[in-house]
Design an enzyme around this catalytic site. Structure first.
Site, PDB file in Angstrom:
ATOM      1  CG  ASN A 117      -1.891   1.160   1.232  1.00  0.00           C
ATOM      2  OD1 ASN A 117      -2.454   1.494   0.181  1.00  0.00           O
ATOM      3  ND2 ASN A 117      -2.106   1.786   2.370  1.00  0.00           N
ATOM      4  CG  HIS A 119      -0.914   6.200   4.770  1.00  0.00           C
ATOM      5  ND1 HIS A 119      -2.286   6.159   4.822  1.00  0.00           N
ATOM      6  CD2 HIS A 119      -0.520   7.096   5.721  1.00  0.00           C
ATOM      7  CE1 HIS A 119      -2.714   6.982   5.761  1.00  0.00           C
ATOM      8  NE2 HIS A 119      -1.672   7.560   6.320  1.00  0.00           N
ATOM      9  CG  ASP A 155      -2.957   3.414   6.951  1.00  0.00           C
ATOM     10  OD1 ASP A 155      -2.940   2.799   5.868  1.00  0.00           O
ATOM     11  OD2 ASP A 155      -3.767   4.314   7.206  1.00  0.00           O
TER      12      ASP A 155
END
Ligand code: GRF
Length: 238
Positions: A117, A119, A155
């Site tokens: 991912n 972020h 996260d």
């Protein structure tokens, strides 16, 4: 290029197939299509039929799949359809590029170390949404973005790399968001390409880097390893 060259190109492209998941404009996906090396995007999957990123994927001749909430009786049924589609590609890496859904723990668990991912903050600072506004409110001196493997938290997964920038005096959230997005477009293809080449790897929560990769990160001004997450005990951050 002769047939042999084409064959080699084909096999290299397919050596490291990745699936991209997105929900929106898809600027990170666009950057991936332009800057990836040693990896090949075999499909783009979305939870929103109208995601602009899907349109761009189609223009590029990349397979797209959309699973809209209204086509399923429950949210979990929608998610299961997305997970089945992802599984069907047997990709080496699942790349989240603005995919605005929580990934359920069982899917994460069976794909540990295979979901990436990006972020828009320097994790562990500002997990979640509205990161640029929160960095300004907190009077942070610097801000940036983080590429990380996904774990069952939000996260909180092992950090791969970060790109940071100083916040300018009086800077607006919009201006800051634009500058951070430009960093995202540099660091995400860089990180995925290095994972594809085996120059970045993960074992448990420990992220490792080749010597060459460390030198390159330095050259780009990217933070990796302990430098990326000084608050954390290990190199894996958040
Ligand atoms: C980016 O800010 C990314 O960091 C976050 O979602 C946003 C996606 O933007 N995860 P885009 O769709 O790639 O333009």
């Amino acid at each position: 290029m002769g047939y042999r060259g084409l064959g080699l190109l084909y096999s290299m492209q397919n050596n490291f197939p990745i699936v991209v998941l997105l929900s929106g404009r898809g600027s990170n996906f666009r950057a991936l299509t332009q800057r990836l090396s040693d990896a090949h995007i075999c499909a783009v999957i979305s939870d929103r039929t109208e995601a602009p990123g899907l349109e761009f994927a189609r223009e590029q001749g990349i397979k797209t799949f959309a699973f809209a909430r209204q086509d399923f009786p429950t949210k979990i049924a929608q998610k299961e359809a997305i997970y089945s589609a992802v599984d069907s590609f047997k990709s080496k890496l699942i790349v989240l590029a603005g995919f605005m859904q929580i990934i359920e723990a069982p899917f994460v668990e069976r794909n540990l170390g295979r979901i990436l991912n990006i972020h828009p903050s320097l994790l562990p600072r500002h997990p979640g949404l509205h990161t640029h506004e929160r960095a300004l409110e907190a009077k942070d001196e610097e801000h940036g973005c983080t590429v990380h493997f996904v774990d069952a938290g939000v996260d909180t997964g092992p950090v791969v790399a970060q790109a940071a920038t100083k916040i300018a005096p009086g800077e607006s959230a919009e201006a800051l968001a634009g500058r951070v997005l430009a960093l995202e477009h540099d660091i995400y293809p860089w990180a995925v390409s290095h994972i594809a080449r085996g120059e970045i790897s993960i074992s448990g929560r420990e992220v490792s880097y080749s010597v060459r990769c460390r030198a390159e990160a330095d050259g780009h001004g990217f933070r990796i390893g302990r430098e990326a997450c000084p608050q954390a005990a290990g190199s894996n951050g958040a």
